[in-house]
Design an enzyme around this catalytic site. Structure first.
Site, mmCIF file in Angstrom:
data_model
loop_
_atom_site.group_PDB
_atom_site.id
_atom_site.type_symbol
_atom_site.label_atom_id
_atom_site.label_comp_id
_atom_site.label_asym_id
_atom_site.label_seq_id
_atom_site.Cartn_x
_atom_site.Cartn_y
_atom_site.Cartn_z
ATOM 1 N N ASN A 1 0.859 -1.197 0.000
ATOM 2 C CA ASN A 1 0.000 0.000 0.000
ATOM 3 C C ASN A 1 0.902 1.257 0.000
ATOM 4 O O ASN A 1 2.126 1.137 0.078
ATOM 5 C CB ASN A 1 -0.921 -0.063 1.216
ATOM 6 C CG ASN A 1 -0.154 0.115 2.503
ATOM 7 O OD1 ASN A 1 1.009 -0.281 2.591
ATOM 8 N ND2 ASN A 1 -0.759 0.716 3.490
ATOM 9 N N CYS B 1 1.935 3.604 2.090
ATOM 10 C CA CYS B 1 2.989 3.899 3.085
ATOM 11 C C CYS B 1 3.896 2.713 3.363
ATOM 12 O O CYS B 1 4.807 2.777 4.214
ATOM 13 C CB CYS B 1 2.348 4.432 4.351
ATOM 14 S SG CYS B 1 1.324 5.878 4.027
ATOM 15 N N GLU C 1 3.458 -0.344 4.666
ATOM 16 C CA GLU C 1 3.339 -1.284 5.779
ATOM 17 C C GLU C 1 2.509 -2.521 5.449
ATOM 18 O O GLU C 1 2.472 -3.469 6.217
ATOM 19 C CB GLU C 1 2.740 -0.582 7.011
ATOM 20 C CG GLU C 1 1.269 -0.194 6.919
ATOM 21 C CD GLU C 1 1.023 1.132 6.211
ATOM 22 O OE1 GLU C 1 1.955 1.626 5.549
ATOM 23 O OE2 GLU C 1 -0.097 1.661 6.295
#
Ligand code: ADP
Length: 579
Positions: free
Chosen positions: A276, A278, A280
Site C-alpha cells: 500500500n 505507506c 506497511e
C-alpha cells in the site's frame, strides 16, 4: 442503548476536533456538522457490531464494547472506517493493491478502480513491473510503447482530480522491480517530473540484487512479457543511483521482495508485488486490508509506585480489536467484486500500535537504548501472540478463512486462523492525532511544535508527558516551550535536568542506526510490514543512506523509507523555525 456506555465521552482536543470536523464527522446536506466525536464512535461501533448477528451473538453487547475501546482512545480503526461506517459509501479499508496489466484496457480499468478507491479514502499500491519497457513494439498498432513511468503520470492526474471532491487527498505507491529494463528512468522519475506528486515510489529488489550490490556484480534486466534477458546493469551502480535520489528527496524507497514473499501466507494464490502507499501492508493484486491500532500510552499503570504496562488489559483490548477488524471485513463495501472475493477469501487484518514513544516516556526509557528496543520486542511479541490467539478463537466460532486450504497454514493444527495475517504497524498519521498519542512506533518529531492541519490551521502543541514532567520538576514556562518549538529538541538545553534530556529524545536526536534497530525489533513480531521513517539530519551523506538500506536488509526488515530533513517542500509536521 446503555447510557453508562455512552457516558464515556472521548477526550478530544481543539486541534483534533478541527480534523474531525473537516472529514470525519457526518454533515447534513448544507455541510453542517451533525455529529459529536462520541456519536461518531457510536455510529462506527453499531455498524461494525451488526456483523456479530450472523454468528449468533448479540450485536448490542459488542457495540458497547467496541464503543468503549474507541471512546477511551485505546483502539482506533483506520480512517476510512471512521469516515464511512454507516454511510452510503460504506468502504472501510485503508489499503489496496491493484494489478496493472500490460494492455491499454487493463491499465485504464485500473485507473478507474483506483479513482473509486480514492474517492472512499483508501490508498492504492501498484506494481508497474508487468508493463512492457519503453520503446517496445505494440503488436496491434506497430507503434512503440511509452513504458511504466509514462503510465504512472496518468494515474497521477486521475488522483489529482479525484482528490478535489473525495474524502482525502489520495495516495499511491508505485513499485518497479529492479530487473525491469526501465528501472533507471523509474529511479529518477520523481526528480524528472513534478507530475508524480501523488505517488510514493519504491524499487522492488531481490536478495540476489542486494548481494550483488555489495560486490559490484552485474545483474540481468528482463523483459516482463517473456522473461527474456535484454541487458545487464551493475548492481552497485543501480543501488547508488537509488541512494542518491533518496538522499535528494526521500524517493525511491526500497522494498525487499523476497523477504515479503517468504511471509506470503497464500503463495498458491500469487506472488506479492506491491505494498500500500505507506509500505506497511504488502498485498496480492486485488487485495485490501483494514488496519487498526492500539494506543500503548493508555496501558500504563502504577504498580508498587512504578509505572508498568497493564498487559491484562492490553490483552483484552487486542482480542476485541481483532474481532472488530474481522467484523469490518463483512461490513465493508468494496468497489469491485474481485476485491470482495479476495478480501473475504484471505481475511487479512493489520492490528498494530501507536503511542510507543509516549509509552517510553512514561516508563522513562530513551528511544535510542537497548532497553527500549527490548521493550519493543516484548510489546510486539505480546500483541502478535494475543492477536493470533484471538484469530484462532474466532476461527473456532466462525471458521478459518476461505482460502485456508490454499495457505501455508493448511497442515498446521496450531495455526487454524480466521485471518491470513493479523498484525501491521501503520503510520497512524491521523489516528494518532485523534488519539492524542505519538504516531505509530516513531519517536516524537518534536517535544513542542507548531502543528499545521489540513494545509492552513496552526496550533502550538506541547507533548503532554513532557509538560507534566516539566511542571512536576518546576521548569515549565510558556517561553521555554516556545523556545523548544524552534528546534523541537531539548538537546543541549542545560536549564533542563540531564535525566529529563536523556529520556525525552526526539526523532533527530535518534541516530539512523537506532531507527533501523527499532524497526527491525517490531518487524520480528509483525506478520505484514512496519511503517517507519528513518529520519536523517540535513547534513547526512549518501553513504549514511546506503548504510541504512544495507542494515535494514541485514536486520530482516521488509523495506525502508528515509527522510533527510528539509529535502521535501511540504512537511506535514514542521518545527516552527522551518514553517
Ligand atoms: P490513518 O491514521 O488516517 O488511519 P495512516 O497514516 O495510518 O492512516 O495510513 C495508513 C494507510 O492508509 C496508508 O498506508 C494508506 O494506504 C492509507 N492512506 C493514508 N493517507 C491516505 C490518503 N491521504 N489517501 C488515501 N489513502 C491514504
Amino acid at each position: 442503548m446503555t447510557e453508562a456506555v455512552l457516558a464515556i465521552e472521548p477526550e478530544i482536543s481543539e486541534a483534533t476536533l478541527t480534523v474531525l470536523k473537516r472529514r470525519y464527522l457526518q454533515k447534513d446536506k448544507r455541510g453542517r456538522v451533525v455529529e459529536t466525536p462520541g456519536q461518531m464512535f457510536m455510529r462506527v461501533a453499531s455498524y461494525i457490531a451488526a456483523a456479530e448477528k450472523a454468528h449468533g451473538n448479540d450485536p448490542g453487547v459488542y457495540r458497547d464494547l467496541f464503543y468503549g475501546i474507541m471512546a477511551r482512545l485505546e483502539f482506533l480503526p483506520n480512517s476510512p472506517t471512521l469516515m464511512n461506517a454507516g454511510t452510503d459509501l460504506g468502504q472501510l479499508a485503508a489499503c489496496f493493491v491493484l494489478p496493472v496489466e500490460d494492455s491499454i484496457s487493463g491499465i485504464f480499468e485500473t485507473v478507474k478502480n483506483a479513482a473509486l478507491i480514492h474517492k472512499s479514502g483508501g490508498g492504492t499500491g501498484f506494481s508497474f513491473s508487468r508493463l512492457r519497457p519503453k520503446d517496445s513494439r505494440v503488436g496491434s498498432t506497430g507503434g512503440v510503447a511509452s513504458g511504466p513511468v509514462s503510465f504512472m503520470k496518468i494515474f497521477n492526474v486521475a488522483t489529482e482530480q479525484v482528490k478535489q471532491g473525495g474524502t482525502r487527498r489520495g495516495a499511491n505507491m508505485a513499485v518497479l522491480r529492479v530487473d525491469h529494463p526501465d528501472i533507471m528512468e523509474f529511479i529518477l522519475c520523481k526528480q524528472a517530473s513534478a507530475d508524480l506528486n501523488n505517488f510514493n515510489i519504491s524499487v522492488g529488489v531481490t536478495d540476489e540484487f542486494m548481494v550483488k550490490a555489495r560486490t559490484g556484480l552485474p545483474y540481468n534486466l528482463v523483459d516482463p512479457r517473456d522473461g527474456r534477458v535484454v541487458g545487464t546493469l551493475n548492481a552497485t551502480d543501480v543501488f547508488e543511483a537509488m541512494v542518491k535520489q533518496a538522499w535528494h528527496n526521500g524517493d525511491p524507497g526500497i522494498i525487499f521482495l523476497d523477504r515479503i514473499n517468504q511471509d506470503n501466507p497464500t503463495p498458491l494464490l500469487g506472488e506479492i508485488e506491491s505494498t500500500n502507499p505507506c509500505g506497511e501492508q504488502p498485498l496480492l493484486p486485488m487485495e485490501a486490508c483494514n488496519l487498526g491500532s492500539v494506543n500503548l500510552a493508555k496501558f500504563v499503570v502504577e504498580k508498587k509506585g512504578k509505572p508498568t504496562i497493564d498487559y491484562a488489559s492490553l490483552g483484552k483490548t487486542i482480542a476485541l480489536a481483532v474481532r472488530f477488524l474481522d467484523d469490518t471485513i463483512d461490513r465493508s463495501i468494496y468497489p469491485l467484486d474481485e476485491i470482495t472475493a479476495m478480501v473475504r477469501g484471505n481475511r487479512k487484518i493489520g492490528l498494530g500500535v501507536m503511542g510507543f514513544a509516549d509509552l517510553l516516556f512514561a516508563l522513562e526509557l530513551p528511544y535510542n537504548s537497548d532497553r527500549a528496543v527490548a521493550l519493543a520486542e516484548e510489546v510486539m511479541a505480546f500483541v502478535q501472540s494475543e492477536a493470533r490467539k484471538a484469530s484462532r478463537a474466532l476461527a473456532q466460532e466462525r471458521g478459518v478463512f476461505e482460502n485456508f486450504d490454499k495457505s501455508v497454514f493448511r497442515n498446521d493444527k496450531d495455526r487454524r486462523f480466521r485471518n491470513a495475517t493479523v498484525t501491521t504497524i501503520a503510520p497512524t498519521g491521523t489516528l494518532s492525532i485523534i488519539a492524542g498519542s505519538s504516531s505509530g512506533i516513531e519517536p516524537l518529531f518534536a517535544l513542542s511544535f507548531i502543528r499545521t492541519i489540513m494545509d492552513n490551521e496552526t496550533f502550538l502543541e506541547v507533548n503532554p508527558h513532557f509538560m507534566a514532567v516539566a511542571q512536576a520538576q518546576g521548569f515549565y514556562s510558556e517561553a521555554l516551550m516556545e523556545k523548544i518549538a524552534k528546534t523541537g529538541t531539548i538537546k543541549g538545553m542545560t536549564e533542563i535536568p540531564e535525566s529529563v534530556r536523556k529520556v525525552f529524545v526526539t526523532a533527530h536526536d535518534v541516530s539512523p542506526a537506532w531507527h533501523v534497530k527499532m524497526q527491525a525489533a517490531f518487524q520480528k513480531h509483525t506478520d505484514n510490514a512496519v511503517s517507519k521513517t528513518v529520519n536523517l539530519p540535513r547534513d547526512a551523506t549518501e553513504h549514511d543512506v546506503a548504510e541504512i538500506y544495507t542494515s535494514a536488509f541485514d536486520f530482516g526488515c521488509k523495506g525502508v523509507t528515509i527522510y533527510r530533513d528539509g529535502s521535501k517542500a511540504n512537511q506535514v509536521l514542521s518545527i516552527s523555525g522551518a514553517t
